[in-house]
Scaffold this active site. Structure first.
Site, PDB file in Angstrom:
ATOM      1  N   CYS A  38       0.869  -0.993   0.038  1.00  9.38           N
ATOM      2  CA  CYS A  38      -0.247   0.145   0.020  1.00  9.38           C
ATOM      3  C   CYS A  38       0.984   1.285  -0.165  1.00  9.38           C
ATOM      4  O   CYS A  38       1.681   1.354   0.913  1.00  9.38           O
ATOM      5  CB  CYS A  38      -0.883   0.069   1.428  1.00  9.38           C
ATOM      6  SG  CYS A  38      -2.206   1.554   1.397  1.00  9.38           S
ATOM      7  N   CYS A  46      -0.434   4.215   2.321  1.00  8.37           N
ATOM      8  CA  CYS A  46      -0.579   4.063   3.733  1.00  8.37           C
ATOM      9  C   CYS A  46      -0.300   2.743   4.228  1.00  8.37           C
ATOM     10  O   CYS A  46       0.788   2.369   4.310  1.00  8.37           O
ATOM     11  CB  CYS A  46      -1.683   4.577   4.241  1.00  8.37           C
ATOM     12  SG  CYS A  46      -3.210   4.036   3.555  1.00  8.37           S
TER      13      CYS A  46
END
Lengths: 217, 212
Positions: free
Chosen positions: B111, B114
């Site tokens: 990701c 985040c």
């Protein structure tokens, strides 16, 4: 948003540090920061996009220097402030001012959806805010269980001249929060007419929140 | 204020707590005092994600997919639904997709923005997954990253990197290692590591030993 959080493809971030047998949390404060962030998310004042966006607004240098849950805490403090649930003074002093939950500000009307789900934002409403606990029954009653998935809209008479509306969870229960299944989540609004002169001009139309606490049945 | 019972073991008299610790405690007690959060809910949340939801869930899903072709088909078609057959669902797993590793295709998940991660099957993500080095490099140098995890893939194996979003979370279905014929679902699940389901390692055969 173009910012430091958008890290894909950046150079110079150093080696990946892989920890064997890593614990879920490294410090007690991380546990607590995780839990208050999740629990505050249940209030329904913001959704996942808003909680991500607030962390993305962290200044780049701070963002890089902060650990993961430090970013969460930073974001949570701002969401609570911006949604009018706490004041800056309260956060800075660590002390509540006034016994009544703050009424949310009209500049930040969050979608009535569980965190994690997107929904259409409502138009801000004008708020008149009498002391919520003194108007009608403090909570809309009814059998309620909690689920992260689906909430149903409820509306019922909550006191003289007042109707309450809110969201209640629908089965099936989310096993990830099964321990919370017996917790009732209120994020109920009320609207109606003032009858008690202590609360304002009789006949005045009011709208606001009843309560937004999580209650153990 | 009730129920404020948390005390760190290193919370010796007179020794100041780190600032961050104090900030969290202050905010928690404020939220409780305002009736915005309930202490019982906080403890239940911590207990759930510390002891109940974790990569063992994902490992069971993987083991079943290895053993039951019909389940595997369902899993690859609609992972959210197939995973829910185990009762695993909910937060940060509202929409899950399973990616199958094969001898010619290797999937890995990141990701970059985040820390999006399929909580119902893997629990909360490890620090390295959330860290700048992994997030930045997984998409620009995936083979280099895999080598750091001890996985050197031949050039002819295609590497696919999947960048998670807050809406779609990925789980890698690793290859079943050779030499595991005849193992039960439970025995197979015991072989499946968290990292293999993120796609940064492979699942190793039981006798192979060595690195996890």
């Amino acid at each position: 948003m173009n910012g430091i959080h958008d890290m894909g493809g950046m150079h110079g971030m150093g080696p990946i540090v892989h920890e064997e047998h890593e614990p879920v949390f490294h410090h007690e404060w991380e546990r607590r920061a995780f839990a208050i962030t999740m629990a505050a998310g249940f209030l329904g004042e913001w959704n996942i996009d808003m909680s991500r966006y607030v962390r993305e607004r962290m200044p780049a240098a701070e963002y890089l220097a902060a650990s993961y849950y430090e970013r969460w805490l930073w974001g949570l403090e701002r969401l609570l402030l911006e949604c009018g649930l706490l004041t800056r003074q309260e956060i800075e002093s660590g002390r509540a001012r006034g016994r009544i939950p703050n009424v949310r500000c009209s500049c930040c009307v969050a979608p009535p959806a569980p965190p994690g789900k997107r929904s259409v934002y409502q138009a801000p409403r004008a708020l008149v805010a009498p002391a919520p606990r003194r108007v009608g029954r403090p909570r809309v009653s009814g059998p309620v269980s909690c689920s992260a998935e689906e909430f149903v809209h409820r509306e019922e008479e909550i006191g003289e001249g007042l109707r309450g509306e809110g969201l209640a969870a629908r089965e099936p229960l989310d096993p990830a929060i099964a321990p919370l299944a017996r917790l009732l989540i209120d994020f109920d609004t009320f609207r109606g007419e003032i009858h008690d002169p202590d609360l304002g001009d009789p006949g005045a139309r009011v709208e606001g929140y009843l309560d937004r606490s999580i209650v153990v049945e | 204020m009730r129920d404020h019972h948390e005390h760190d073991h290193d919370d010796a008299q007179g020794s100041p707590l780190p600032e961050i610790d104090l900030r969290v405690r202050a905010l928690e007690s404020l939220l409780v005092e305002k009736g915005l959060v309930e202490p019982a809910a906080l403890n239940a949340l911590i207990d759930t994600y510390e002891t109940k939801v974790g990569p063992r869930n994902g490992a069971r899903v993987v083991a079943r997919a290895w053993l039951d072709p019909a389940y595997k088909t369902r899993l690859l078609q609609d992972a959210t639904k197939a995973v829910a057959e185990f009762g695993y669902m909910g937060r940060q797993g509202e929409e899950m997709v399973v990616l199958e590793n094969t001898p010619t295709v290797h999937n890995m998940v990141v990701c970059t923005l985040c820390s999006c991660y399929p909580w119902p099957v893997l629990g909360l993500p490890p620090v390295w997954y959330k860290s700048a080095p992994y997030r930045s490099r997984a998409v620009i140098d995936p083979r280099g990253v895999l080598r750091e995890f001890g996985l050197a893939l031949p050039e002819e194996v295609e590497v696919r990197v999947w960048d998670s979003t807050s809406e779609v979370r990925y789980l890698v279905l690793p290859e079943r290692p050779p030499g595991t014929e005849g193992l039960s679902e439970e025995e197979l699940a015991a072989l499946v590591t968290r990292d293999s389901m993120i796609g940064v390692t492979k699942v190793r055969a039981p006798a192979a030993g060595g690195r996890r």
